[in-house]
Enzyme design. Structure first.
Site, mmCIF file in Angstrom:
data_model
loop_
_atom_site.group_PDB
_atom_site.id
_atom_site.type_symbol
_atom_site.label_atom_id
_atom_site.label_comp_id
_atom_site.label_asym_id
_atom_site.label_seq_id
_atom_site.Cartn_x
_atom_site.Cartn_y
_atom_site.Cartn_z
ATOM 1 N N TYR A 143 32.017 -19.006 60.095
ATOM 2 C CA TYR A 143 31.151 -19.783 61.163
ATOM 3 C C TYR A 143 31.743 -21.334 61.097
ATOM 4 O O TYR A 143 32.274 -21.853 62.229
ATOM 5 C CB TYR A 143 29.780 -19.720 60.628
ATOM 6 C CG TYR A 143 28.890 -20.526 61.730
ATOM 7 C CD1 TYR A 143 28.335 -20.054 63.200
ATOM 8 C CD2 TYR A 143 28.463 -22.050 61.312
ATOM 9 C CE1 TYR A 143 27.370 -20.771 63.788
ATOM 10 C CE2 TYR A 143 27.472 -22.600 62.213
ATOM 11 C CZ TYR A 143 26.907 -21.908 63.332
ATOM 12 O OH TYR A 143 26.335 -22.770 63.788
ATOM 13 N N VAL A 186 13.195 -22.799 58.532
ATOM 14 C CA VAL A 186 12.000 -23.058 59.233
ATOM 15 C C VAL A 186 11.375 -21.793 59.666
ATOM 16 O O VAL A 186 10.088 -21.755 59.147
ATOM 17 C CB VAL A 186 12.056 -24.196 60.685
ATOM 18 C CG1 VAL A 186 11.044 -24.333 61.074
ATOM 19 C CG2 VAL A 186 12.778 -25.180 59.995
ATOM 20 N N SER A 187 11.970 -20.888 60.146
ATOM 21 C CA SER A 187 11.164 -19.650 60.539
ATOM 22 C C SER A 187 10.901 -18.775 59.544
ATOM 23 O O SER A 187 9.507 -18.247 59.407
ATOM 24 C CB SER A 187 12.114 -18.823 61.778
ATOM 25 O OG SER A 187 13.452 -18.869 61.237
ATOM 26 N N GLY A 205 15.345 -26.421 45.725
ATOM 27 C CA GLY A 205 14.911 -27.020 46.876
ATOM 28 C C GLY A 205 15.192 -28.480 46.913
ATOM 29 O O GLY A 205 14.546 -29.130 47.813
ATOM 30 N N PRO A 271 25.329 -26.334 51.599
ATOM 31 C CA PRO A 271 25.454 -27.641 51.495
ATOM 32 C C PRO A 271 24.570 -28.389 50.888
ATOM 33 O O PRO A 271 23.212 -28.041 50.853
ATOM 34 C CB PRO A 271 25.567 -28.081 53.136
ATOM 35 C CG PRO A 271 25.975 -26.878 53.666
ATOM 36 C CD PRO A 271 25.542 -25.803 52.858
HETATM 37 P P1 NAD Z 1 20.597 -17.923 68.389
HETATM 38 O O1 NAD Z 1 21.152 -16.853 67.552
HETATM 39 O O2 NAD Z 1 19.352 -17.808 68.651
HETATM 40 O O3 NAD Z 1 21.471 -17.998 69.730
HETATM 41 C C1 NAD Z 1 22.676 -17.572 69.998
HETATM 42 C C2 NAD Z 1 22.882 -16.834 71.079
HETATM 43 O O4 NAD Z 1 24.272 -16.195 71.252
HETATM 44 C C3 NAD Z 1 22.184 -15.361 70.869
HETATM 45 O O5 NAD Z 1 21.302 -15.219 72.267
HETATM 46 C C4 NAD Z 1 23.146 -14.397 70.888
HETATM 47 O O6 NAD Z 1 22.712 -13.117 71.359
HETATM 48 C C5 NAD Z 1 24.266 -14.755 71.805
HETATM 49 N N1 NAD Z 1 25.700 -14.363 71.337
HETATM 50 C C6 NAD Z 1 26.191 -14.198 70.072
HETATM 51 N N2 NAD Z 1 27.460 -13.690 70.079
HETATM 52 C C7 NAD Z 1 27.632 -13.405 71.532
HETATM 53 C C8 NAD Z 1 28.973 -13.073 72.133
HETATM 54 N N3 NAD Z 1 29.972 -12.732 71.410
HETATM 55 N N4 NAD Z 1 29.013 -12.982 73.262
HETATM 56 C C9 NAD Z 1 27.652 -13.513 74.146
HETATM 57 N N5 NAD Z 1 26.404 -13.799 73.557
HETATM 58 C C10 NAD Z 1 26.553 -13.807 72.075
HETATM 59 O O7 NAD Z 1 21.104 -19.493 67.942
HETATM 60 P P2 NAD Z 1 20.819 -20.795 68.434
HETATM 61 O O8 NAD Z 1 20.122 -21.655 67.497
HETATM 62 O O9 NAD Z 1 20.043 -20.773 69.590
HETATM 63 O O10 NAD Z 1 22.156 -21.398 68.491
HETATM 64 C C11 NAD Z 1 22.632 -21.633 69.639
HETATM 65 C C12 NAD Z 1 24.232 -22.315 69.485
HETATM 66 O O11 NAD Z 1 24.003 -23.622 68.971
HETATM 67 C C13 NAD Z 1 25.011 -21.749 68.676
HETATM 68 O O12 NAD Z 1 26.615 -21.737 69.200
HETATM 69 C C14 NAD Z 1 25.125 -22.142 67.446
HETATM 70 O O13 NAD Z 1 26.194 -22.362 66.602
HETATM 71 C C15 NAD Z 1 24.697 -23.761 67.617
HETATM 72 N N6 NAD Z 1 24.093 -24.695 66.651
HETATM 73 C C16 NAD Z 1 22.765 -24.395 66.355
HETATM 74 C C17 NAD Z 1 22.156 -24.842 65.577
HETATM 75 C C18 NAD Z 1 20.707 -24.828 65.160
HETATM 76 O O14 NAD Z 1 20.115 -25.365 64.299
HETATM 77 N N7 NAD Z 1 19.837 -23.800 65.861
HETATM 78 C C19 NAD Z 1 22.696 -25.891 64.704
HETATM 79 C C20 NAD Z 1 24.137 -25.941 65.144
HETATM 80 C C21 NAD Z 1 24.584 -25.380 66.221
HETATM 81 N N1 UDP Z 2 16.459 -21.744 52.552
HETATM 82 C C1 UDP Z 2 15.497 -21.397 51.931
HETATM 83 N N2 UDP Z 2 14.927 -20.551 52.189
HETATM 84 C C2 UDP Z 2 14.827 -19.822 53.302
HETATM 85 C C3 UDP Z 2 16.036 -19.845 53.906
HETATM 86 C C4 UDP Z 2 16.834 -20.913 53.709
HETATM 87 O O1 UDP Z 2 15.286 -22.265 50.726
HETATM 88 O O2 UDP Z 2 14.148 -18.594 53.238
HETATM 89 C C5 UDP Z 2 17.494 -22.954 52.420
HETATM 90 C C6 UDP Z 2 18.928 -22.523 52.511
HETATM 91 O O3 UDP Z 2 19.439 -22.206 51.347
HETATM 92 C C7 UDP Z 2 19.520 -23.966 52.797
HETATM 93 C C8 UDP Z 2 18.485 -24.704 53.899
HETATM 94 O O4 UDP Z 2 17.101 -23.991 53.420
HETATM 95 O O5 UDP Z 2 19.841 -24.453 51.709
HETATM 96 C C9 UDP Z 2 18.617 -24.600 55.197
HETATM 97 O O6 UDP Z 2 18.859 -23.071 55.685
HETATM 98 P P1 UDP Z 2 19.069 -22.843 56.997
HETATM 99 O O7 UDP Z 2 19.636 -21.310 56.983
HETATM 100 O O8 UDP Z 2 18.075 -23.093 57.524
HETATM 101 O O9 UDP Z 2 20.337 -23.616 57.823
HETATM 102 P P2 UDP Z 2 21.783 -24.058 57.145
HETATM 103 O O10 UDP Z 2 22.176 -23.837 55.644
HETATM 104 O O11 UDP Z 2 22.876 -23.379 57.903
HETATM 105 O O12 UDP Z 2 21.818 -25.526 57.155
#
Ligand code: NAD
Ligand code: UDP
Length: 310
Positions: A143, A186-187, A205, A271
């Protein structure tokens, strides 16, 4: 305008589609439904300005569009680590395909990049001129490095082919329409709290993140797309930094759950801290997050309460 949103059936993508429709644009939502869901876009299917294409960005496609938001890529570690090679392909081949399309039809293209390009940052808070500290061969690399190459491709298509690019470095974003089994913190915590299950905390944590509510993020992404001449990465995120332990406590407070916290091992390369320096976005876009964490969590809890009832 005719706007393509790849990853449009995902969490952020579906909110972006909704916002673009409300602004009067025609929206083409392209998604392979790997981590996204038709549920997220059902309400828009009856809108004549909305179209859905089930397609994988790894395969080329030709469409007539004015703007492209390239969001296609699983964002949760659980999902992007499921098939790491596919994650790299999505970021590299998918971005090449979308840039090729942008070049051919002269569309402006915005890449959804990520704070993960900073890896486990040694500079805090992170500003756009920091090059990052990323492990190239670890479990998050598909990623992190995939997104770094996507940024490289954006810059190279801009310099070599004059493609009109935007790069949004998105920090942790949360809100309604995250999937129940998304796996991000969060979810996970909200669903566990509502099910009266233990709240899983990885490590002790003490690691930090900065959480941005999805409506703020979508506003920032749209402002970046529509701003002239921003051909370099821009951080978008909420600068309020919290430990994951204090996030869990806030979730307990907002849900009123009696769930206890259970500690599990910290995944590799997790991180230690993360907070965006958003001076560039403030200056360039006059953008600032408005939704406080507690309020955003309340709205997200309402969404999951509804989802879990059905
Ligand atoms: P998400 O997983 O809910 O959405 C990603 C979408 O892309 C999904 O609908 C998935 O089916 C689609 N997808 C994945 N691979 C694909 C492919 N090969 N072809 C077509 N569709 C494909 O995630 P999100 O949180 O909505 O993230 C959306 C974008 O924002 C991503 O590029 C992610 O890297 C970026 N982003 C999100 C966060 C965050 O915290 N939510 C943070 C940083 C970057
Ligand atoms: N994390 C956690 N419990 C969970 C899922 C994630 O403690 O059920 C932690 C995870 O190890 C990270 C932080 O929460 O330190 C954020 O994780 P997330 O996967 O949401 O995002 P990212 O690590 O990509 O920032």
């Amino acid at each position: 305008m005719r706007v393509l949103v790849t990853g449009g059936a995902g969490f952020i993508g579906s909110h972006l589609c909704e916002s673009l429709l409300q602004a009067g644009h025609e929206v083409l939502c392209l998604d392979n439904l790997f981590s996204g869901s038709m549920r997220n876009i059902y309400p828009f299917l009856s809108d004549r300005s909305f179209d859905f294409i089930r397609h994988d960005v790894v395969q080329p496609i030709l469409l007539e569009v004015d703007q492209i938001y390239n969001l296609a890529c699983p964002a949760s570690p659980v999902h992007y680590q499921f098939n790491p090679v596919k994650t790299v392909k999505t970021n590299v081949m998918g971005t090449i395909n979308m840039l090729g399309l942008a070049k051919r039809v002269r569309a402006r293209i915005l890449q959804a990049s990520t704070s993960e390009v900073y890896g486990n940052p040694q500079v805090h808070p992170q500003s756009e001129d920091y090059w990052g500290n990323v492990n190239p061969i670890g479990s998050r690399s598909c990623y992190d490095e995939g997104k770094r190459v996507a940024e490289t491709l954006m810059m190279d298509y801009h310099h070599q082919n004059q493609v009109d690019i935007r790069i949004a470095r998105i920090f942790n974003t949360y809100g309604p329409r995250m999937s129940i089994n998304d796996g991000r913190v969060v979810s996970n915590l909200i669903v566990q709290a509502l099910r009266a299950e233990p709240l899983t905390l990885y490590g002790d944590g003490s690691q930090t993140r900065s959480f941005c509510y999805v409506s703020d993020l979508v506003r920032g992404v749209r402002e970046l797309m529509d701003c002239e001449g921003a051909h370099h990465p821009i951080n978008l995120g909420n600068p309020v930094e919290v430990s994951i332990l204090s996030l869990a406590e806030l979730v307990r407070q907002v849900t009123g759950t009696s769930s206890q916290i259970c500690f599990e091992p910290l995944p590799p390369d997790d991180p230690e801290r993360r907070r965006p320096d958003i001076s560039a976005a403030r200056k360039l876009l006059n953008w600032e997050p408005q939704v406080e964490l507690k309020k955003g969590l309340q709205l997200t809890v309402e969404y999951f309460e509804d989802r879990l009832r059905k």
